[in-house]
Design an enzyme around this catalytic site. Structure first.
Site, mmCIF file in Angstrom:
data_model
loop_
_atom_site.group_PDB
_atom_site.id
_atom_site.type_symbol
_atom_site.label_atom_id
_atom_site.label_comp_id
_atom_site.label_asym_id
_atom_site.label_seq_id
_atom_site.Cartn_x
_atom_site.Cartn_y
_atom_site.Cartn_z
ATOM 1 N N LYS A 77 0.862 -1.195 0.000
ATOM 2 C CA LYS A 77 0.000 0.000 0.000
ATOM 3 C C LYS A 77 0.888 1.232 0.000
ATOM 4 O O LYS A 77 1.875 1.286 0.751
ATOM 5 C CB LYS A 77 -0.892 -0.029 1.239
ATOM 6 C CG LYS A 77 -1.905 1.107 1.317
ATOM 7 C CD LYS A 77 -2.756 1.020 2.585
ATOM 8 C CE LYS A 77 -3.886 2.040 2.577
ATOM 9 N NZ LYS A 77 -4.738 1.960 3.787
ATOM 10 N N SER A 157 -9.705 1.921 2.663
ATOM 11 C CA SER A 157 -8.847 2.640 1.750
ATOM 12 C C SER A 157 -7.793 1.760 1.070
ATOM 13 O O SER A 157 -7.201 2.182 0.086
ATOM 14 C CB SER A 157 -8.115 3.766 2.496
ATOM 15 O OG SER A 157 -7.268 3.212 3.498
ATOM 16 N N SER A 181 -10.015 -0.219 6.945
ATOM 17 C CA SER A 181 -9.414 -0.156 5.610
ATOM 18 C C SER A 181 -8.703 -1.406 5.135
ATOM 19 O O SER A 181 -8.317 -1.470 3.968
ATOM 20 C CB SER A 181 -8.438 1.012 5.535
ATOM 21 O OG SER A 181 -9.148 2.182 5.254
HETATM 22 N N1 GLN Z 1 -13.217 4.391 5.942
HETATM 23 C C1 GLN Z 1 -12.649 4.898 7.163
HETATM 24 C C2 GLN Z 1 -12.293 6.346 6.989
HETATM 25 O O1 GLN Z 1 -12.619 6.877 5.996
HETATM 26 C C3 GLN Z 1 -11.478 4.091 7.567
HETATM 27 C C4 GLN Z 1 -10.276 4.344 6.765
HETATM 28 C C5 GLN Z 1 -9.107 3.536 7.222
HETATM 29 O O2 GLN Z 1 -9.263 2.544 7.925
HETATM 30 N N2 GLN Z 1 -7.941 3.990 6.852
HETATM 31 O O3 GLN Z 1 -11.724 6.969 7.832
#
Ligand code: GLN
Length: 492
Positions: A77, A157, A181
């Site tokens: 990532k 994400s 994410s």
């Molecule tokens: N979808 C969540 C957010 O927008 C979690 C994102 C994540 O875990 N990095 O913050």
């Protein structure tokens, strides 16, 4: 043999038996990665680096000195700093940033023999649930709805990592999980995603989003692979004061162990109003599977669940606004000049950050401001403590918890995009786990009515990834999930 259809476990055995060379495995993935370009899963490809590392693996194998992850092609990532390889967090503001250092987690992977295929797409600074906010466009999910060719989101994400693994364009990947994410994109793409206990993996060298919630973890084809990857990634790191000085157990050993006699909590507050029927059905099937394996489902109460999202969406932006203050045009990436120093800051941040990141910085700054600190930030911190207490209370009566991973299957690119609240709802089952710092895994457990993967989540006690993996492996065995996505370029 199709080399890209193997798991890490089987690739490892094949390499050691000399059924194929690490170079051949790397070449197969480099080809699959190139074929997967229309998905936009990778932001940077590093084939030369992969081949160089594969040559070293082959030399070690020749001498019978294989490392635990020798020859495993991994996607990273683009939130992990990688020495000498551009790292942008999918943000314009970090365009051209080439870190002079390597994150601890990726360094651990390379030390164990894994090789890097490239850096994967994400929502800008990991803020999102769909991998649509990055500066270089959205990633497509390799899955399609039955009879419908519209592109779907891979979740987020860590959507680039999830799509790459699902498309067989990486054997495994790293993700990070602040509120879901790793687990939610794993669910959307039909792969396994494990968020370890907070502190299990070092955060050093990972671009910070919300430091008290961020945690790195593996995204893989199966549960055994998640155990193998985590083994290499985890461990105490003196450079991260929140990394836990605890021993790393043999995670792979847990996979395949019986769950007879375990008590599995089923939180009644997770039965949401208006949750799609197929998610209910999937959850019930999971309960039946663990029962058939000799565990006992017990009803538990996590009564503050309904405050978890609100709490998260105060704490995470608060920490983000502070972490992102460092992007000022002076030290990293983009600089947009201005008449004065302040104007340069404003121009750089105004043009460097996308809309969602700006929204989070605004919310975060607001909830931390003198007049609102007590009403929002402090209150959220108190509720966070109570949510953690809810879990601790529940664990007096059970060994692990079973829930759906997400309230829906993957949605189309374009859907939910103009409604941030609808987007935030994706995280309703995953966010409480981060707030409490616990480990959680998503396992592909079935298909939706229109043929898309759905995941079940197993949540464990702190530093008890072993039980999480044990239960997850039982679900995996029972689910026999063997569907493959329409656009699995590695299988083409
Ligand atoms: N979808 C969540 C957010 O927008 C979690 C994102 C994540 O875990 N990095 O913050």
């Amino acid at each position: 043999m199709n080399l890209t259809s193997l798991t890490i476990g089987r690739a490892r055995d094949g390499l050691r038996r000399k059924a194929f060379k690490a170079r051949e495995l790397a070449e197969a993935y480099i080809k699959a990665m190139a074929a997967a370009r229309p998905l936009n899963a990778y932001l940077v490809e590093t084939p030369d680096r992969a081949l160089e590392a594969a040559a070293q693996t082959d030399a070690r194998l020749q001498k019978g000195e294989a490392l635990p992850l020798d020859g495993v092609p991994v996607a990273v990532k683009d939130l992990f700093c990688t020495e000498g390889v551009e790292t942008t967090a999918a943000s314009k503001i970090l365009g051209g940033f080439v870190p002079p250092y390597e994150s601890t987690v990726t360094a651990n992977l390379w030390r164990n023999g894994a090789l890097m295929l490239g850096k994967t797409n994400l929502d800008e600074f990991a803020m999102g649930s769909a991998t649509i906010t990055g500066a270089r466009g959205p990633t497509e999910n390799p899955w399609r709805r039955r009879g419908d060719n519209r592109p779907l989101v891979p979740g987020g994400s860590s959507g680039g990592s999830a799509a790459a693994v699902a498309a067989r364009a990486a054997l495994a990947a790293t993700g990070t999980d602040t509120g879901g994410s790793i687990r939610q994109p794993a669910s959307f793409c039909g792969i396994v995603g494990l968020k370890p206990t907070y502190g299990r993996c070092s955060r050093w060298g990972i671009i910070a989003f919300a430091s008290s919630l961020d945690q790195a973890g593996p995204m893989t084809r199966d549960v055994r692979d998640a155990a193998i990857m985590l083994q290499a990634m985890a461990g105490h790191d003196p450079r991260d004061s929140t990394s836990a000085p605890v021993p790393v157990p043999d995670f792979e050993k847990a996979v395949g162990q019986s769950i007879k006699g375990l008590r599995i909590g089923i939180p009644k507050e997770y039965r949401l109003d208006g949750m799609p029927k197929e998610i209910e059905v999937l959850w019930q099937r999971g309960i039946d599977w663990i029962k058939a394996a000799g565990a006992t489902p017990v009803e538990i109460s996590l009564k503050l669940t309904r405050y978890a999202l609100a709490t998260y969406y105060i704490i995470a932006p608060a920490e983000a606004s502070s972490n992102l203050a460092r992007y000022d045009g002076v030290r990293f990436g983009l600089r947009v000049p201005g008449e004065t120093l302040d104007a340069m800051y404003e121009n750089t941040r105004g043009q460097g950050f996308g809309a969602e990141v700006r929204r989070r910085v605004l919310i975060g700054t607001y909830v931390l401001s003198a007049g609102y600190y007590d009403a929002y930030y402090l209150k959220a911190q108190k509720i966070r403590t109570l949510i953690a207490r809810d879990f601790a209370e529940a664990y007096r009566n059970c060994d692990a918890i079973l829930t759906p991973t997400a309230p829906s299957a993957a949605f189309a690119i374009g859907e939910k995009m103009d409604d941030p609240i609808a987007m935030y709802l994706n995280d309703v089952f995953t966010v409480p786990v981060n707030l409490a710092g616990l480990p959680g895994i998503s396992v592909p457990a079935g298909l939706s009515q229109d043929g898309l993967p759905l995941g079940l989540q197993v949540i464990g006690k702190a530093f008890d990834e072993e039980t999480v993996l044990r239960v997850a492996a039982v679900l995996e065995d029972a689910a026999k999930f063997d569907a493959t996505p329409a656009l699995a370029t590695g299988l083409a």
